[in-house]
Write a protein that holds these residues in place. Structure first.
Motif, PDB file in Angstrom:
ATOM      1  N   ASP A   1      15.242  -2.631 -21.053  1.00  0.00           N
ATOM      2  CA  ASP A   1      14.292  -2.006 -21.989  1.00  0.00           C
ATOM      3  C   ASP A   1      14.416  -2.624 -23.374  1.00  0.00           C
ATOM      4  N   THR A   2      15.653  -2.851 -23.790  1.00  0.00           N
ATOM      5  CA  THR A   2      15.857  -3.458 -25.116  1.00  0.00           C
ATOM      6  C   THR A   2      15.221  -4.843 -25.141  1.00  0.00           C
ATOM      7  N   ALA A   3      15.474  -5.619 -24.081  1.00  0.00           N
ATOM      8  CA  ALA A   3      14.937  -6.983 -24.039  1.00  0.00           C
ATOM      9  C   ALA A   3      13.415  -6.962 -24.020  1.00  0.00           C
ATOM     10  N   LYS A   4      12.838  -6.016 -23.269  1.00  0.00           N
ATOM     11  CA  LYS A   4      11.365  -5.942 -23.198  1.00  0.00           C
ATOM     12  C   LYS A   4      10.792  -5.554 -24.562  1.00  0.00           C
ATOM     13  N   THR A   5      11.518  -4.695 -25.272  1.00  0.00           N
ATOM     14  CA  THR A   5      11.058  -4.283 -26.596  1.00  0.00           C
ATOM     15  C   THR A   5      11.016  -5.477 -27.544  1.00  0.00           C
ATOM     16  N   ILE A   6      12.096  -6.252 -27.546  1.00  0.00           N
ATOM     17  CA  ILE A   6      12.053  -7.397 -28.472  1.00  0.00           C
ATOM     18  C   ILE A   6      11.114  -8.483 -27.949  1.00  0.00           C
ATOM     19  N   GLU A   7      10.910  -8.520 -26.644  1.00  0.00           N
ATOM     20  CA  GLU A   7       9.962  -9.504 -26.096  1.00  0.00           C
ATOM     21  C   GLU A   7       8.544  -9.197 -26.574  1.00  0.00           C
ATOM     22  N   ALA A   8       8.251  -7.885 -26.720  1.00  0.00           N
ATOM     23  CA  ALA A   8       6.918  -7.486 -27.164  1.00  0.00           C
ATOM     24  C   ALA A   8       6.619  -8.034 -28.565  1.00  0.00           C
ATOM     25  N   MET A   9       7.664  -8.462 -29.267  1.00  0.00           N
ATOM     26  CA  MET A   9       7.458  -9.053 -30.602  1.00  0.00           C
ATOM     27  C   MET A   9       7.123 -10.533 -30.501  1.00  0.00           C
ATOM     28  N   GLY A  10       6.985 -11.039 -29.289  1.00  0.00           N
ATOM     29  CA  GLY A  10       6.506 -12.412 -29.124  1.00  0.00           C
ATOM     30  C   GLY A  10       7.576 -13.471 -28.959  1.00  0.00           C
ATOM     31  N   ILE A  11       8.757 -13.082 -28.496  1.00  0.00           N
ATOM     32  CA  ILE A  11       9.788 -14.124 -28.332  1.00  0.00           C
ATOM     33  C   ILE A  11       9.497 -14.987 -27.117  1.00  0.00           C
ATOM     34  N   GLU A  12       9.877 -16.236 -27.210  1.00  0.00           N
ATOM     35  CA  GLU A  12       9.702 -17.132 -26.060  1.00  0.00           C
ATOM     36  C   GLU A  12      11.028 -17.496 -25.411  1.00  0.00           C
ATOM     37  N   ILE A  13      12.083 -17.471 -26.239  1.00  0.00           N
ATOM     38  CA  ILE A  13      13.388 -17.849 -25.700  1.00  0.00           C
ATOM     39  C   ILE A  13      14.411 -16.791 -26.104  1.00  0.00           C
ATOM     40  N   LEU A  14      15.117 -16.267 -25.116  1.00  0.00           N
ATOM     41  CA  LEU A  14      16.121 -15.234 -25.357  1.00  0.00           C
ATOM     42  C   LEU A  14      17.494 -15.806 -25.002  1.00  0.00           C
TER      43      LEU A  14
ATOM     44  N   ASP B   1      21.081 -13.206 -15.680  1.00  0.00           N
ATOM     45  CA  ASP B   1      20.346 -13.351 -14.420  1.00  0.00           C
ATOM     46  C   ASP B   1      19.398 -12.160 -14.221  1.00  0.00           C
ATOM     47  N   MET B   2      19.919 -10.969 -14.487  1.00  0.00           N
ATOM     48  CA  MET B   2      19.102  -9.758 -14.335  1.00  0.00           C
ATOM     49  C   MET B   2      17.950  -9.760 -15.342  1.00  0.00           C
ATOM     50  N   LEU B   3      18.235 -10.151 -16.564  1.00  0.00           N
ATOM     51  CA  LEU B   3      17.173 -10.198 -17.579  1.00  0.00           C
ATOM     52  C   LEU B   3      16.084 -11.191 -17.180  1.00  0.00           C
ATOM     53  N   ALA B   4      16.505 -12.325 -16.634  1.00  0.00           N
ATOM     54  CA  ALA B   4      15.535 -13.367 -16.268  1.00  0.00           C
ATOM     55  C   ALA B   4      14.543 -12.861 -15.222  1.00  0.00           C
ATOM     56  N   ARG B   5      14.965 -11.876 -14.443  1.00  0.00           N
ATOM     57  CA  ARG B   5      14.048 -11.316 -13.430  1.00  0.00           C
ATOM     58  C   ARG B   5      13.041 -10.359 -14.047  1.00  0.00           C
ATOM     59  N   HIS B   6      13.327  -9.858 -15.248  1.00  0.00           N
ATOM     60  CA  HIS B   6      12.499  -8.789 -15.813  1.00  0.00           C
ATOM     61  C   HIS B   6      11.723  -9.154 -17.062  1.00  0.00           C
ATOM     62  N   VAL B   7      12.058 -10.256 -17.708  1.00  0.00           N
ATOM     63  CA  VAL B   7      11.307 -10.604 -18.921  1.00  0.00           C
ATOM     64  C   VAL B   7      10.572 -11.923 -18.696  1.00  0.00           C
ATOM     65  N   LYS B   8       9.526 -12.121 -19.500  1.00  0.00           N
ATOM     66  CA  LYS B   8       8.754 -13.360 -19.338  1.00  0.00           C
ATOM     67  C   LYS B   8       9.369 -14.512 -20.131  1.00  0.00           C
ATOM     68  N   ALA B   9      10.162 -14.159 -21.127  1.00  0.00           N
ATOM     69  CA  ALA B   9      10.787 -15.197 -21.958  1.00  0.00           C
ATOM     70  C   ALA B   9      11.756 -16.033 -21.116  1.00  0.00           C
ATOM     71  N   ALA B  10      12.009 -17.265 -21.580  1.00  0.00           N
ATOM     72  CA  ALA B  10      13.049 -18.068 -20.935  1.00  0.00           C
ATOM     73  C   ALA B  10      14.398 -17.522 -21.373  1.00  0.00           C
ATOM     74  N   VAL B  11      15.284 -17.309 -20.416  1.00  0.00           N
ATOM     75  CA  VAL B  11      16.602 -16.740 -20.719  1.00  0.00           C
ATOM     76  C   VAL B  11      17.653 -17.847 -20.682  1.00  0.00           C
ATOM     77  N   VAL B  12      18.439 -17.917 -21.747  1.00  0.00           N
ATOM     78  CA  VAL B  12      19.528 -18.892 -21.803  1.00  0.00           C
ATOM     79  C   VAL B  12      20.845 -18.120 -21.862  1.00  0.00           C
ATOM     80  N   ASN B  13      21.710 -18.402 -20.913  1.00  0.00           N
ATOM     81  CA  ASN B  13      22.998 -17.715 -20.827  1.00  0.00           C
ATOM     82  C   ASN B  13      23.977 -18.325 -21.835  1.00  0.00           C
ATOM     83  N   ALA B  14      24.422 -17.503 -22.777  1.00  0.00           N
ATOM     84  CA  ALA B  14      25.402 -17.984 -23.773  1.00  0.00           C
ATOM     85  C   ALA B  14      26.798 -17.459 -23.440  1.00  0.00           C
ATOM     86  N   GLY B  15      27.015 -17.122 -22.160  1.00  0.00           N
ATOM     87  CA  GLY B  15      28.316 -16.627 -21.717  1.00  0.00           C
ATOM     88  C   GLY B  15      28.185 -15.235 -21.144  1.00  0.00           C
ATOM     89  N   ASP B  16      28.392 -15.086 -19.825  1.00  0.00           N
ATOM     90  CA  ASP B  16      28.311 -13.751 -19.214  1.00  0.00           C
ATOM     91  C   ASP B  16      29.617 -13.432 -18.485  1.00  0.00           C
TER      92      ASP B  16
END
Ligand code: ASP
Length: 332
Positions: free
Chosen positions: A109-122, A133-148
């Motif tokens: 939900d948090t990611a979708k909220t900030i995505e609604a502000m027009g982000i392209e890369i998270l 991985d989970m976020l990448a399934r739910h948001v349209k933005a490109a997701v870059v893993n900075a350490g999970d």
């Protein structure tokens, strides 16, 4: 995970350099060797620009890159922010501690909220393995893993490989040792995937409790005797003990004994190859896994790793933006 990011480790590489196979970067496990090579080449092209404060590349102009770090970071977050700005992107830092995440909102939900502000890369860091991985399934933005969690840290793996290439001019056939807390290290895992795909001989070394035996099935070699292993290595990557991830009873008798058996110090360096490359992803615990004289010594490339991280992250953001490899924009 979306199909585009799910290239299998053994999948055939793209036949030409005309396109990257996807936009998300979730781990090096998913990336075919050819895609890793493309990213390294893209980084090499950005390297001269990565160190210049005044010149920017306009390639990401008008795009919004958000860094969302739900776990602490010094170099990775700053490096991504700087890389985004060097490519003229707009950046926004999402401070997890003071956000609705701390009020019980789900990550999606948090990611979708900030995505609604027009982000392209998270760009996301999270203590739970699999969160990007989970976020990448739910948001349209490109997701870059900075350490999970203890899963992967793909940009660290890429910048480590880039640094080895810069110094040794090859990866294939090199004997690379990764020493320390392999069990909890996402850096170890990303290095292992990347280095094996590019043909290195990969060794892991540490106390038996911190080395997962199943790594053998991937072709990784295991040692618990650093003194016997070190003289054979071309590269050694020293890792921090991830005390924040060790729950329950201690996994080795004491820090002092750990340092005696697995720390890199001047006495050990005398038995190493003259051109051994000494690496560390940081943060360093000086006097534990590495002594200050070795960390700051002439065979250490620790600060080069940090500098190279910028060029590598520029390349990763370029790919995340959906641009073709080597698409030019011209400096402004
Ligand atoms: N900075 C690296 C990481 O985020 C290594 C470490 O913390 O020890 O995984």
């Amino acid at each position: 995970m979306p199909k585009e990011a799910r290239a299998k480790p053994g999948a055939s590489p793209p036949s030409s350099a005309s396109a990257f196979s996807g936009r998300h970067l979730l781990g090096l496990q998913e990336l075919p060797a050819e895609e890793i090579r493309l990213l390294l080449e893209q980084a090499r092209r950005y390297a001269p620009l990565s160190t210049q404060n005044r010149t920017k590349h306009p390639v990401l102009k008008g795009r919004l890159v958000v860094t969302m770090f739900v776990e602490s970071s010094t170099r990775t977050k700053n490096s991504f922010n700087l890389a985004a700005r060097r490519l003229s992107a707009d950046t926004m830092d999402f401070a997890a501690g003071s956000s609705s995440l701390s009020k019980g909102e789900t990550l999606i939900d948090t990611a979708k909220t900030i995505e609604a502000m027009g982000i392209e890369i998270l760009v996301v860091r999270h203590p739970a393995s699999g969160a990007p991985d989970m976020l990448a399934r739910h948001v349209k933005a490109a997701v870059v893993n900075a350490g999970d969690g203890s899963h992967e840290h793909p940009t660290q793996g890429l910048l480590d490989i880039y640094t080895i290439l810069e110094e040794k001019k090859r990866i294939e056939g090199l004997r690379v040792g990764i020493v320390g807390d392999i069990l909890h290290s996402r850096v170890a895992r990303s290095n292992i995937w990347g280095l094996l795909k590019l043909g290195a001989e990969v060794w892991v070394c540490g106390p038996a409790t911190l080395i997962p035996e199943p790594l053998r099935d991937l072709g990784v070699k295991i040692s618990h005797d650093f003194d016997a292993l070190l003289p054979n290595l071309d590269v050694v990557n020293m890792l921090r003990i991830q005390l924040e991830r060790i729950k329950g009873p201690p996994m080795f008798p004491s820090i002092r004994e750990y340092a005696r058996l697995f720390g890199l110090n001047a006495a050990r360096m005398r038995r190493a190859k003259k051109d051994l490359l000494v690496m560390h992803p940081g943060p360093l615990n000086r006097g534990v896994e590495i002594t200050p004289d070795v960390a700051d010594g002439e065979r250490s490339v620790i600060l080069d790793q940090v500098a190279n991280g910028l060029a590598v992250r520029m390349a990763v953001l370029h790919r995340a933006a959906g641009l073709a490899p080597f698409a030019e924009g011209g400096a402004e």
